[in-house]
Scaffold this active site. Sequence first.
Site, PDB file in Angstrom:
ATOM      1  N   TYR A 207       4.450  56.417  10.722  1.00 31.90           N
ATOM      2  CA  TYR A 207       3.824  56.941  11.949  1.00 31.90           C
ATOM      3  C   TYR A 207       3.279  55.784  12.783  1.00 31.90           C
ATOM      4  O   TYR A 207       2.084  55.717  13.056  1.00 31.90           O
ATOM      5  CB  TYR A 207       2.730  57.957  11.578  1.00 31.90           C
ATOM      6  CG  TYR A 207       3.326  59.254  11.074  1.00 31.90           C
ATOM      7  CD1 TYR A 207       3.671  60.270  11.965  1.00 31.90           C
ATOM      8  CD2 TYR A 207       3.581  59.447   9.727  1.00 31.90           C
ATOM      9  CE1 TYR A 207       4.248  61.450  11.514  1.00 31.90           C
ATOM     10  CE2 TYR A 207       4.159  60.626   9.271  1.00 31.90           C
ATOM     11  CZ  TYR A 207       4.490  61.621  10.168  1.00 31.90           C
ATOM     12  OH  TYR A 207       5.062  62.788   9.731  1.00 31.90           O
TER      13      TYR A 207
ATOM     14  N   ASP B  20      -1.147  68.254   3.961  1.00 35.25           N
ATOM     15  CA  ASP B  20      -1.528  68.556   5.336  1.00 35.25           C
ATOM     16  C   ASP B  20      -0.932  69.890   5.790  1.00 35.25           C
ATOM     17  O   ASP B  20      -0.243  69.964   6.793  1.00 35.25           O
ATOM     18  CB  ASP B  20      -1.027  67.399   6.222  1.00 35.25           C
ATOM     19  CG  ASP B  20      -1.385  67.568   7.685  1.00 35.25           C
ATOM     20  OD1 ASP B  20      -2.506  68.029   7.965  1.00 35.25           O
ATOM     21  OD2 ASP B  20      -0.536  67.244   8.541  1.00 35.25           O
TER      22      ASP B  20
HETATM   23  C1  GCB Z   1       2.884  62.963   6.546  1.00 33.61           C
HETATM   24  C2  GCB Z   1       3.068  64.125   5.642  1.00 33.61           C
HETATM   25  C3  GCB Z   1       3.068  65.445   6.358  1.00 33.61           C
HETATM   26  C4  GCB Z   1       1.978  65.451   7.422  1.00 33.61           C
HETATM   27  C5  GCB Z   1       2.269  64.356   8.423  1.00 33.61           C
HETATM   28  C6  GCB Z   1       1.182  64.268   9.494  1.00 33.61           C
HETATM   29  O1  GCB Z   1       3.169  61.853   6.208  1.00 33.61           O
HETATM   30  O2  GCB Z   1       4.209  64.008   4.831  1.00 33.61           O
HETATM   31  O3  GCB Z   1       2.872  66.477   5.435  1.00 33.61           O
HETATM   32  O4  GCB Z   1       1.847  66.680   8.061  1.00 33.61           O
HETATM   33  O5  GCB Z   1       2.322  63.126   7.755  1.00 33.61           O
HETATM   34  O6  GCB Z   1       1.350  64.807  10.568  1.00 33.61           O
HETATM   35  O7  GCB Z   1       0.141  63.685   9.209  1.00 33.61           O
END
Ligand code: GCB
Length: 670
Positions: A529, A235
Amino acid sequence: MYKIERLTSRAQRKCFSVNKQTVEQRVMGSSGAERAAERLLLAALCSVCQALQDGMLFPTESPSREVKDVSGLWIFRADESPERSRGFEQQWYKSPLAETGPVIDMPVPSSYNDITQDAQIRDFIGWVWYEKDVWVPARWIQDRGTRIVLRVGSAHYYSVLWVNGVKVTEHVGGHLPFEADISGVLRQTSGNQCRITIAVNNTLTLETLPPGTIQYMTDRSRYPAGYFVQNTNFDFFNYAGIHRPVLLYTTPKAHIDDITVETTFSDNIGLVSFNVSVLGSSKAAVKVTLSAQDGRCVASADGSRGVLKVTDVNLWWPYLMHENPAYLYSMEVQATAEDGQTDVYTLPVGIRTVKVTSTQFLINNKPFYFHGVNKHEDADIRGKGFDWPLVVKDFNLMKWMGANSFRTSHYPYAEEILQMADRHGIVIIDECPGVGIKDIRSFGNVSLAHHLTVMEELVRRDKNHPSVVMWSVANEPASEMPPAGFYFKELVSHTRSLDSSRPVTYITASNYARDLGAPYVDVICVNSYFSWYQDPGHTELIGLQLNTQFDNWYGKYQKPIIQSEYGADAVPGLHSDPPMMFTEEYQKTVLQNYHNVFDQKRKEFVIGELIWNFADFMTSQSIIRVVGNKKGIFTRQRQPKAGAFLLRERYWRIANETGVLPTWARYPCL
Ligand code: GCB
């Protein structure tokens, strides 16, 4: 595309290496059928490999060494031919690039993507060509005892280097330096002028790090002939070009090639073990002197290996953990060859220890709690190009917010950044570019061999930095896939064999019960998340889900845990109350809910929290990204969002509870 595959396979023979001796030792430690399988695989790996033999000391000036920075304005040409192979077919390196066709100005260091107004250059995939004419001081050439080295701090992804039309080296992989001794080439060609040509290709394959694939679109009703895209599983924007300074530097012919230091202490005695390798002379006399910050010599020794004893040692402490953090000694190494020439190299040395228990991360035997950030090398216009103003600004912001640590997500950062961290006491989890390993074909032997080599290159470059306290071998790989167990077992144990003084980890987002690599790491690093990718909008679930996450991982492994990523996108200036996704209030609410759980669990086994992300950063275009990822607590221009103030208050409060604040540090929450 054809071209990189052909060149990469040639480069694999040259560059993909494992340390043969270490590998054999490891096989001897295993048993039965497993051992036979390992033998077969490792024999396969060794057949394509040769060990990394040379050091990669950061070029510095000294009485015996000069450095000439040849960064600045270069000329540039993208090879827009359908196969991207015209430059090689027409041998663009043989003559000035401007004679081959149209060229444009290109700053170095910088990504090339955001420099022009041309979307084709922004999104270009394939070979681009850089060139610069430089003058080499006449005395460098005339003095046959001088060795002249051309060094590229990093170029993404695959590079070939020529000097005056003669190929001097090639290198696989972005984010790490490579260099070539060009004394011979310069002395063969007439005059002191030196035309440097660098071809760089950003094509990613299933076996590169990070991996990627080129997909040709064959539906002629939707795509023109030859249309292709590059698919990746990470990403951030796949910025390309020459990302770090290009230097010419000299050493005497008999020169210090590498230095390895490891440190420990007992009571008030610091111990610095050192190992110096000298090339170009088999009988060089080596002398090592360690000086304190006031210039006082505190220890010295003769010989290329030994241990220095420092009485009344000043340990290297992290920022906010001690009133005199980041103490660095200066180690001067002198190597005098048979002809009387002496090479001098000075290395900053921080004396400290790192240990991991089942519930703690100890620095100098004291519990250390990571309250920090994840970063990217990323900014407007320059992309991933190294930029001192940005580096200094970022350190100022980290110190302002009371951060004591960061992770080099998701690749090694410029060594100048590690030097800053050494000097400021900011602790680093040093990550290799093993991001986006999601396809089962990227767990094969060639991928593993390359990954081992990248870890060798990373450890070789960063092993002497006291700020680096842990290696991360990957980010969010598909660690539930069957080959992941063997892959990570090898990768982690090889990294440990390269450096037994630091713990090794990788960052996981897999299910705790099915993650096949977690048994091998020293610290569990988990990304989650909640209320963003899972149960979007439902911040009320964070407490329950996060508690479950921690208890599951700790219950299974009894290893300390770092929350290595958490966060939410916030478009700066977007507000709502009650909070809604993408507003600054929502980002704050997510953080607060995570913090409530951290505050419980850090009394038990949670040893750190790293926000995702320090600043907004560019990504490829997609329907879930509004001109990049907005999970920064600072904007891409480094202005604070509401979340930055929340973290600032929190980090200083934690620092007050856990560390000894220097007298000059003001507690901003009072
Ligand atoms: C993650 C990744 C990171 C992304 C982030 C996101 O798990 O490790 O590279 O930028 O999530 O914001 O989706």
